[in-house]
Design an enzyme around this catalytic site. Structure first.
Site, PDB file in Angstrom:
ATOM      1  N   ASP A 174      -7.957   0.230  -4.473  1.00  0.00           N
ATOM      2  CA  ASP A 174      -8.931  -0.163  -5.508  1.00  0.00           C
ATOM      3  C   ASP A 174     -10.101   0.828  -5.552  1.00  0.00           C
ATOM      4  OD1 ASP A 174      -7.364  -2.482  -5.943  1.00  0.00           O
ATOM      5  OD2 ASP A 174      -8.301  -3.410  -4.202  1.00  0.00           O
ATOM      6  N   HIS A 201      -8.046  -8.223  -3.140  1.00  0.00           N
ATOM      7  CA  HIS A 201      -7.127  -7.227  -3.699  1.00  0.00           C
ATOM      8  C   HIS A 201      -6.149  -7.887  -4.664  1.00  0.00           C
ATOM      9  CE1 HIS A 201      -4.686  -3.701  -4.194  1.00  0.00           C
ATOM     10  NE2 HIS A 201      -3.616  -4.334  -3.738  1.00  0.00           N
TER      11      HIS A 201
END
Ligand code: LMR
Length: 340
Positions: A174, A201
């Site tokens: 990310d 996530h």
């Protein structure tokens, strides 16, 4: 034969010497023959801090190990299968365990849709880690990370080996996506665009703090589309792979980077990276795990940093993330309670 100082020493002597140096670690990959496991194994072979690389999978790991072992760096690579105590041998004396094992998404699936299959895979591997490598640092890639990390912590608690400082959910992709996507929008280099990403996530639990990036001025539609792309970047890959899985290469790069940060920190140079850990930040609200910037050190997660100053827009994103995170964490914990 040309005589050099280097070949004056036998392989054994050299290994004994390097093993005594700070930068000498055994790293074990569980799920090494899979889509993430293979490129991750290659990247770990290229990491000179890794002196022993143990590659385990249900099938194919010896082949991956033989292949990767020809890459000319000075580490030993061994492949293991479940037969003949392979999992125990892969984990014995290891310093760091990285777990990408499990199945990937297909188009239309969320990461949570993987829970039914991956939860038991991760639980069983966690039991083996607790039995054979109770002091190892453990990095979880297997999805849904928001739930698999709590699964591992519950298993470790039940085995009496839980040290919250040693367990990490890898959210580095990310962070990498944020740098890349923002660089594409602004026309800069990704390496010049650090963006802290917090939360978890998956989908709305991924919260990039653009106000703390080099471009706090981003607003309106441009900011919204950037945030959406970061939150759902994984879906882009799942859709493009069209049934053949999810991100493997970029995820391997992300996991290799996190592993390197961990090894660098274990060796005495602290590195700060966002990662999903047992966190005090929102514990009072019943959220046991949360990703934020964490300073890694010789004992693992040394300092879990607060979010810092965020704007109203980000406050709303955090609130939305907390709702999903709470459910994802509870699901992981109840799974282990019901299926110990
Ligand atoms: C990713 O972020 O790409 C991975 O978590 C894989 C996925 O399912 O999206």
């Amino acid at each position: 034969m040309v005589f050099t100082a280097r070949n004056a020493f036998s392989q054994v002597q050299r290994r004994a010497f390097s093993a005594s140096a700070a930068n000498a670690y055994k790293v074990t990959v569980l799920g090494a023959a899979g889509g993430i496991g293979q490129p991750l194994s290659l990247l770990l072979k290229l990491n000179t801090k890794v002196t022993d690389l143990a590659l385990y999978d249900l099938r194919g790991a010896p082949g991956v190990a033989a292949d990767v072992s020809h890459v000319p760096t000075d580490s030993v690579v061994r492949g293991y299968l479940p037969a003949d105590g392979g999992l125990e041998a892969a984990l014995k004396n290891t310093d760091v365990v990285v777990i990408p094992a499990g199945i990937p998404r297909k188009p239309g699936m969320t990461r949570d849709d993987l829970f039914n299959t991956n939860a038991s895979i991760v639980r069983d591997l966690a039991k083996a880690v607790a039995d054979y490598a109770p002091r190892a640092f453990v990095c979880i890639i297997s999805n849904p990370v928001n739930s698999t990390v709590p699964i591992v912590s519950e298993v470790f608690k039940s085995k009496g080996t839980y040290d919250p400082k040693r367990l990490f959910g890898v959210t580095t992709l990310d962070v990498l996506r944020s740098s890349r996507f923002i660089s594409q929008v602004i026309g800069t280099k990704p390496e010049d665009e650090p963006v802290p990403v917090v939360g978890g996530h998956s989908g709305v639990t991924i919260v990039p703090l653009l106000s703390q990036s080099n471009h706090p001025e981003l607003s309106g539609e441009l900011r919204d589309s950037l945030v959406h792309r970061i939150q759902f970047g994984g879906d882009e890959v799942v859709k493009a792979k069209d049934g053949a899985g999810s991100a493997t290469l970029s995820m391997a790069q992300a996991a290799a980077r996190f592993t390197n940060s961990l090894l660098t920190s274990l060796a005495g140079t602290p590195v700060t990276e966002p990662t999903y850990v047992d966190s005090p930040l929102f514990k009072s609200e019943g959220i046991e795990f949360f990703a934020s910037k964490v300073t890694l050190g010789p004992h693992g997660a040394e300092t879990i940093h607060p979010l810092g100053k965020i704007n109203e827009y980000e406050e709303a994103l955090i609130e939305a993330a907390k709702v999903d995170l709470k459910k994802n964490i509870a699901k992981g914990i109840s799974f282990v309670e019901a299926n110990p």
